[in-house]
Motif scaffolding. Structure first.
Motif, mmCIF file in Angstrom:
data_model
loop_
_atom_site.group_PDB
_atom_site.id
_atom_site.type_symbol
_atom_site.label_atom_id
_atom_site.label_comp_id
_atom_site.label_asym_id
_atom_site.label_seq_id
_atom_site.Cartn_x
_atom_site.Cartn_y
_atom_site.Cartn_z
ATOM 1 N N ARG A 1 -7.108 28.414 -2.687
ATOM 2 C CA ARG A 1 -7.876 29.657 -2.539
ATOM 3 C C ARG A 1 -7.060 30.841 -3.051
ATOM 4 N N PHE A 2 -7.749 31.743 -3.745
ATOM 5 C CA PHE A 2 -7.109 32.893 -4.383
ATOM 6 C C PHE A 2 -7.961 34.140 -4.185
ATOM 7 N N THR A 3 -7.361 35.297 -4.425
ATOM 8 C CA THR A 3 -8.081 36.569 -4.454
ATOM 9 C C THR A 3 -7.662 37.334 -5.701
ATOM 10 N N ILE A 4 -8.652 37.834 -6.427
ATOM 11 C CA ILE A 4 -8.415 38.734 -7.560
ATOM 12 C C ILE A 4 -8.610 40.146 -7.022
ATOM 13 N N SER B 1 3.307 21.748 -12.291
ATOM 14 C CA SER B 1 2.863 23.132 -12.175
ATOM 15 C C SER B 1 1.547 23.322 -12.899
ATOM 16 N N MET B 2 0.778 24.308 -12.424
ATOM 17 C CA MET B 2 -0.511 24.641 -13.000
ATOM 18 C C MET B 2 -0.624 26.161 -13.063
ATOM 19 N N ASN B 3 -1.075 26.660 -14.191
ATOM 20 C CA ASN B 3 -1.241 28.102 -14.361
ATOM 21 C C ASN B 3 -2.706 28.491 -14.209
ATOM 22 N N VAL B 4 -2.967 29.397 -13.300
ATOM 23 C CA VAL B 4 -4.275 30.029 -13.151
ATOM 24 C C VAL B 4 -4.047 31.472 -13.567
ATOM 25 N N VAL C 1 0.839 -1.194 0.000
ATOM 26 C CA VAL C 1 0.000 0.000 0.000
ATOM 27 C C VAL C 1 0.876 1.248 0.000
ATOM 28 N N ALA C 2 0.619 2.167 -0.929
ATOM 29 C CA ALA C 2 1.358 3.427 -0.987
ATOM 30 C C ALA C 2 0.440 4.550 -0.536
ATOM 31 N N PHE C 3 0.982 5.536 0.144
ATOM 32 C CA PHE C 3 0.228 6.695 0.608
ATOM 33 C C PHE C 3 0.668 7.897 -0.201
ATOM 34 N N LEU C 4 -0.292 8.664 -0.684
ATOM 35 C CA LEU C 4 0.018 9.806 -1.526
ATOM 36 C C LEU C 4 -0.651 11.051 -0.969
ATOM 37 N N THR C 5 0.064 12.150 -0.974
ATOM 38 C CA THR C 5 -0.505 13.435 -0.611
ATOM 39 C C THR C 5 -0.161 14.413 -1.716
ATOM 40 N N LEU C 6 -1.123 15.180 -2.190
ATOM 41 C CA LEU C 6 -0.869 16.138 -3.255
ATOM 42 C C LEU C 6 -1.189 17.528 -2.767
ATOM 43 N N TRP C 7 -0.283 18.454 -2.983
ATOM 44 C CA TRP C 7 -0.470 19.865 -2.631
ATOM 45 C C TRP C 7 -0.272 20.687 -3.878
ATOM 46 N N TYR C 8 -1.098 21.688 -4.052
ATOM 47 C CA TYR C 8 -0.892 22.685 -5.103
ATOM 48 C C TYR C 8 -0.397 23.936 -4.425
ATOM 49 N N MET C 9 0.633 24.529 -4.969
ATOM 50 C CA MET C 9 1.087 25.812 -4.459
ATOM 51 C C MET C 9 1.258 26.734 -5.653
ATOM 52 N N THR C 10 0.849 27.953 -5.506
ATOM 53 C CA THR C 10 0.892 28.905 -6.602
ATOM 54 C C THR C 10 1.653 30.147 -6.204
ATOM 55 N N GLU C 11 2.489 30.597 -7.114
ATOM 56 C CA GLU C 11 3.168 31.862 -6.884
ATOM 57 C C GLU C 11 2.166 32.986 -7.103
ATOM 58 N N THR C 12 2.350 34.086 -6.405
ATOM 59 C CA THR C 12 1.543 35.264 -6.655
ATOM 60 C C THR C 12 1.971 35.817 -8.008
ATOM 61 N N THR C 13 1.012 36.035 -8.885
ATOM 62 C CA THR C 13 1.323 36.466 -10.232
ATOM 63 C C THR C 13 0.609 37.768 -10.525
ATOM 64 N N ALA C 14 1.323 38.739 -11.040
ATOM 65 C CA ALA C 14 0.712 40.017 -11.417
ATOM 66 C C ALA C 14 0.367 39.968 -12.896
ATOM 67 N N PHE C 15 -0.776 40.511 -13.246
ATOM 68 C CA PHE C 15 -1.221 40.575 -14.624
ATOM 69 C C PHE C 15 -1.353 42.037 -15.003
ATOM 70 N N ALA D 1 -1.832 45.589 -15.208
ATOM 71 C CA ALA D 1 -2.234 46.486 -14.126
ATOM 72 C C ALA D 1 -3.617 47.027 -14.414
ATOM 73 N N PRO D 2 -4.443 47.186 -13.441
ATOM 74 C CA PRO D 2 -4.180 47.017 -12.021
ATOM 75 C C PRO D 2 -4.706 45.693 -11.452
ATOM 76 N N THR D 3 -4.984 44.656 -12.288
ATOM 77 C CA THR D 3 -5.535 43.395 -11.801
ATOM 78 C C THR D 3 -4.423 42.435 -11.402
ATOM 79 N N ILE D 4 -4.538 41.853 -10.192
ATOM 80 C CA ILE D 4 -3.581 40.844 -9.752
ATOM 81 C C ILE D 4 -4.355 39.680 -9.149
ATOM 82 N N VAL D 5 -3.728 38.515 -9.109
ATOM 83 C CA VAL D 5 -4.306 37.356 -8.434
ATOM 84 C C VAL D 5 -3.287 36.888 -7.404
ATOM 85 N N THR D 6 -3.767 36.582 -6.205
ATOM 86 C CA THR D 6 -2.897 36.181 -5.096
ATOM 87 C C THR D 6 -3.335 34.824 -4.582
#
Length: 157
Positions: free
Chosen positions: A80-83, A151-154, A14-28, A30-35
Motif C-alpha cells: 500500500r502506498f500514498t501519492i 527489488s522493485m521500483n514503483v 516440503v519447503a515453506f516460502l514467505t515473500l514480503w515487498y518493502m519499499t523505501e519512501t521515494t521523493a520525485f 517536487a511537490p509529488t512524493i510516493v510513500t
C-alpha cells in the motif's frame, strides 16, 4: 522496493516460502512524493520439492493459489502506498512488468503486477491518493527453501 522471502523446512519434501515487498519512501519531482504504507506479503506457502504453481495477491488484497502449492497461515497483504502532491496535479505511475527475487543462484519471479488505481490520473482535493499493488509469485517445482530478496521500483511523477 526491496523484497524478501523466508523459507522454513517442515518435512524433507516440503519447503515453506514467505515473500514480503518493502519499499523505501521515494521523493520525485517536487511537490509529488510516493510513500510506502504497507509491505507486500504473499504469506507462507508450501512449494518446491515437486510442488509448483502461483500465489496471487490482488491489488484489492485477496489471495489465490494455482497448481499444487499449499497456503499456510492467514497473514498476507498487498503493498500500500500514498501519492501526495498538489490537488489537480496529474500523475503517471510506472510499475515493472516482472521482478526477479533471488536466494543465491535460485530465483523466483513476480509477474502480473497491478495497481488498484489507474496508472495515470489527477491528485484529488486534499492532495493525496492511496493505492495498493498486487502481483503473482511464481513458485517452481524445484524451488529451494531459502530467504529470497530483490527489488522493485514503483515510480510516480
Amino acid at each position: 522496493m526491496t523484497m524478501r522471502a523466508y523459507g522454513f523446512l517442515a518435512k524433507p519434501s516440503v519447503a515453506f516460502l514467505t515473500l514480503w515487498y518493502m519499499t523505501e519512501t521515494t521523493a520525485f519531482a517536487a511537490p509529488t512524493i510516493v510513500t510506502r504504507n504497507q509491505d507486500f506479503d504473499f504469506g507462507r506457502v508450501a512449494g518446491g520439492a515437486g510442488r509448483s504453481g502461483t500465489v496471487t495477491i490482488t491489488s484489492a488484497g485477496s489471495r489465490t493459489y494455482s497448481g499444487n502449492v499449499l497456503p499456510l497461515g492467514t497473514t498476507f497483504s498487498a503493498a500500500r502506498f500514498t501519492i501526495t502532491g498538489n490537488a489537480g496535479e496529474t500523475y503517471t505511475m510506472t510499475l515493472p512488468a516482472e521482478v526477479i527475487i533471488n536466494a543465491g543462484v535460485d530465483q523466483m519471479t513476480v509477474t502480473a503486477i497491478t495497481s488498484s488505481i489507474p496508472l495515470t490520473g489527477v491528485i484529488p482535493a486534499g492532495g493525496s491518493v492511496s493505492f495498493s499493488v498486487g502481483g503473482t509469485l511464481n513458485v517452481g517445482a524445484v524451488q529451494r527453501n531459502a530467504q529470497y530478496s530483490g527489488s522493485m521500483n514503483v515510480s510516480v511523477k
